[in-house]
Design an enzyme around this catalytic site. Structure first.
Site, PDB file in Angstrom:
ATOM      1  N   HIS A   1      -2.160  -5.252   1.636  1.00 42.15           N
ATOM      2  CA  HIS A   1      -4.116  -5.636   0.948  1.00 42.15           C
ATOM      3  C   HIS A   1      -2.980  -7.351   1.118  1.00 42.15           C
ATOM      4  O   HIS A   1      -2.635  -7.570   0.013  1.00 42.15           O
ATOM      5  CB  HIS A   1      -4.121  -5.587  -0.005  1.00 42.15           C
ATOM      6  CG  HIS A   1      -5.333  -6.562  -0.186  1.00 42.15           C
ATOM      7  ND1 HIS A   1      -7.326  -6.123   0.279  1.00 42.15           N
ATOM      8  CD2 HIS A   1      -5.884  -6.761  -1.467  1.00 42.15           C
ATOM      9  CE1 HIS A   1      -7.646  -7.023  -0.260  1.00 42.15           C
ATOM     10  NE2 HIS A   1      -6.839  -7.755  -1.423  1.00 42.15           N
TER      11      HIS A   1
ATOM     12  N   GLU B   1      -9.422 -10.384  -8.045  1.00 42.82           N
ATOM     13  CA  GLU B   1      -8.377  -8.935  -7.939  1.00 42.82           C
ATOM     14  C   GLU B   1      -7.114  -9.199  -8.952  1.00 42.82           C
ATOM     15  O   GLU B   1      -6.786  -8.269  -8.974  1.00 42.82           O
ATOM     16  CB  GLU B   1      -7.926  -9.263  -6.397  1.00 42.82           C
ATOM     17  CG  GLU B   1      -8.893  -8.823  -5.016  1.00 42.82           C
ATOM     18  CD  GLU B   1      -8.637  -8.621  -4.005  1.00 42.82           C
ATOM     19  OE1 GLU B   1      -9.823  -9.126  -3.074  1.00 42.82           O
ATOM     20  OE2 GLU B   1      -7.791  -9.141  -3.744  1.00 42.82           O
TER      21      GLU B   1
ATOM     22  N   ASN C   1      -2.410  -0.646   7.345  1.00 40.95           N
ATOM     23  CA  ASN C   1      -1.743  -1.797   7.058  1.00 40.95           C
ATOM     24  C   ASN C   1      -0.898  -2.684   6.403  1.00 40.95           C
ATOM     25  O   ASN C   1      -0.854  -3.208   6.296  1.00 40.95           O
ATOM     26  CB  ASN C   1      -3.211  -1.959   7.457  1.00 40.95           C
ATOM     27  CG  ASN C   1      -4.022  -3.220   7.116  1.00 40.95           C
ATOM     28  OD1 ASN C   1      -3.585  -1.874   4.974  1.00 40.95           O
ATOM     29  ND2 ASN C   1      -4.723  -3.819   6.420  1.00 40.95           N
TER      30      ASN C   1
ATOM     31  N   LYS D   1       1.019  -1.159  -0.275  1.00 36.48           N
ATOM     32  CA  LYS D   1      -0.052   0.121   0.160  1.00 36.48           C
ATOM     33  C   LYS D   1       0.534   1.228  -0.234  1.00 36.48           C
ATOM     34  O   LYS D   1       2.296   1.092  -0.050  1.00 36.48           O
ATOM     35  CB  LYS D   1      -0.625   0.308   1.328  1.00 36.48           C
ATOM     36  CG  LYS D   1      -1.952  -1.588   1.640  1.00 36.48           C
ATOM     37  CD  LYS D   1      -2.597  -1.518   1.925  1.00 36.48           C
ATOM     38  CE  LYS D   1      -4.334  -2.681   2.254  1.00 36.48           C
ATOM     39  NZ  LYS D   1      -4.621  -2.225   3.086  1.00 36.48           N
TER      40      LYS D   1
ATOM     41  N   TYR E   1     -12.277  -1.735  -4.550  1.00 39.29           N
ATOM     42  CA  TYR E   1     -12.814  -2.395  -2.375  1.00 39.29           C
ATOM     43  C   TYR E   1     -14.278  -1.792  -2.497  1.00 39.29           C
ATOM     44  O   TYR E   1     -15.159  -1.724  -1.796  1.00 39.29           O
ATOM     45  CB  TYR E   1     -12.338  -1.383  -1.853  1.00 39.29           C
ATOM     46  CG  TYR E   1     -10.763  -1.162  -1.301  1.00 39.29           C
ATOM     47  CD1 TYR E   1     -10.884  -2.498  -0.526  1.00 39.29           C
ATOM     48  CD2 TYR E   1      -9.617  -0.315  -1.615  1.00 39.29           C
ATOM     49  CE1 TYR E   1      -9.488  -2.656  -0.363  1.00 39.29           C
ATOM     50  CE2 TYR E   1      -8.664  -1.136  -1.036  1.00 39.29           C
ATOM     51  CZ  TYR E   1      -8.217  -2.501  -0.194  1.00 39.29           C
ATOM     52  OH  TYR E   1      -7.022  -2.412  -0.138  1.00 39.29           O
TER      53      TYR E   1
HETATM   54  P1  CMP Z   1      -7.667  -4.888   3.717  1.00 38.28           P
HETATM   55  O1  CMP Z   1      -6.851  -6.177   3.524  1.00 38.28           O
HETATM   56  O2  CMP Z   1      -6.797  -4.339   2.433  1.00 38.28           O
HETATM   57  O3  CMP Z   1      -8.823  -4.502   2.909  1.00 38.28           O
HETATM   58  C1  CMP Z   1      -9.755  -3.989   3.385  1.00 38.28           C
HETATM   59  C2  CMP Z   1      -8.703  -2.467   3.814  1.00 38.28           C
HETATM   60  O4  CMP Z   1     -10.312  -1.531   5.263  1.00 38.28           O
HETATM   61  C3  CMP Z   1      -8.189  -3.117   5.538  1.00 38.28           C
HETATM   62  O5  CMP Z   1      -7.153  -3.914   4.497  1.00 38.28           O
HETATM   63  C4  CMP Z   1      -7.965  -2.332   6.200  1.00 38.28           C
HETATM   64  O6  CMP Z   1      -7.059  -1.362   5.555  1.00 38.28           O
HETATM   65  C5  CMP Z   1      -9.816  -1.367   5.792  1.00 38.28           C
HETATM   66  N1  CMP Z   1     -10.342  -0.747   6.700  1.00 38.28           N
HETATM   67  C6  CMP Z   1     -10.660  -2.694   7.551  1.00 38.28           C
HETATM   68  N2  CMP Z   1     -11.398  -2.084   8.240  1.00 38.28           N
HETATM   69  C7  CMP Z   1     -11.933  -0.838   8.545  1.00 38.28           C
HETATM   70  C8  CMP Z   1     -11.681  -0.053   9.831  1.00 38.28           C
HETATM   71  N3  CMP Z   1     -12.808  -0.184  11.075  1.00 38.28           N
HETATM   72  N4  CMP Z   1     -10.906   1.564   9.665  1.00 38.28           N
HETATM   73  C9  CMP Z   1     -11.146   1.972   8.487  1.00 38.28           C
HETATM   74  N5  CMP Z   1      -9.752   0.609   7.777  1.00 38.28           N
HETATM   75  C10 CMP Z   1     -10.549  -0.008   7.880  1.00 38.28           C
END
Ligand code: CMP
Length: 139
Positions: free
Chosen positions: A117, A128, A114, A11, A51
């Site tokens: 993904h 995807e 985070n 990311k 998303y």
């Molecule tokens: P990812 O695995 O990319 O899939 C969806 C993304 O949404 C997840 O990682 C997080 O980065 C984001 N995400 C999921 N839950 C939350 C939340 N409660 N608040 C903010 N971001 C979220």
């Protein structure tokens, strides 16, 4: 389960922090193989398309703004149980709760920033991968 493919995204926080090489190193030491890789900058529309499953969630707009805020690296990973293997390597979604032994624990900051993904199931992995690598010929 035999050989499988999954999509990984490094990311914008990972790229901005100069951690692309560190995540690649983790992958190269693992049982997974990087079989395709591109660095791209998502538009807000592309991030929203990717998303779309989360479009009703309160974090959707912020997530899409973040994902389109800078370059990302998208990859296809190959290996035995690649989907679960990469998810276990990533760790829990929230980097604040992820063990330091995981990619999200080591390189991420919080639940939005985070680091990485990974696809969550066979069907989503196929969708995807096709989103970022249309027409790719995976054997
Ligand atoms: P990812 O695995 O990319 O899939 C969806 C993304 O949404 C997840 O990682 C997080 O980065 C984001 N995400 C999921 N839950 C939350 C939340 N409660 N608040 C903010 N971001 C979220």
């Amino acid at each position: 389960m035999s050989k499988e493919h999954t999509l990984a995204i490094l990311k914008p926080d990972t790229v901005a922090a100069g951690n692309v090489g560190n995540v690649i190193r983790v992958l190269e030491k693992s049982d997974l193989r990087i079989v395709a890789m591109r660095m791209i900058k998502l538009s807000l529309t592309e991030a929203k398309g990717f998303y779309a499953v989360h479009r009703k969630r309160p974090f959707f707009q912020s997530l899409c703004r973040f994902m389109s805020s800078g370059p990302v690296v998208v990859m296809v990973l190959e290996g035995k149980d690649a989907i679960d293997t990469w998810r276990n390597m990533m760790g829990p979604t929230n980097s604040e709760e992820a063990p330091k032994s995981t990619v999200r624990g080591q390189f991420g900051t919080n639940i939005e920033r985070n680091a990485v993904h990974g696809s969550d199931a066979t069907e989503t992995a196929a969708e995807e991968i096709a989103y970022y690598f249309p027409g790719i010929d995976l054997i």
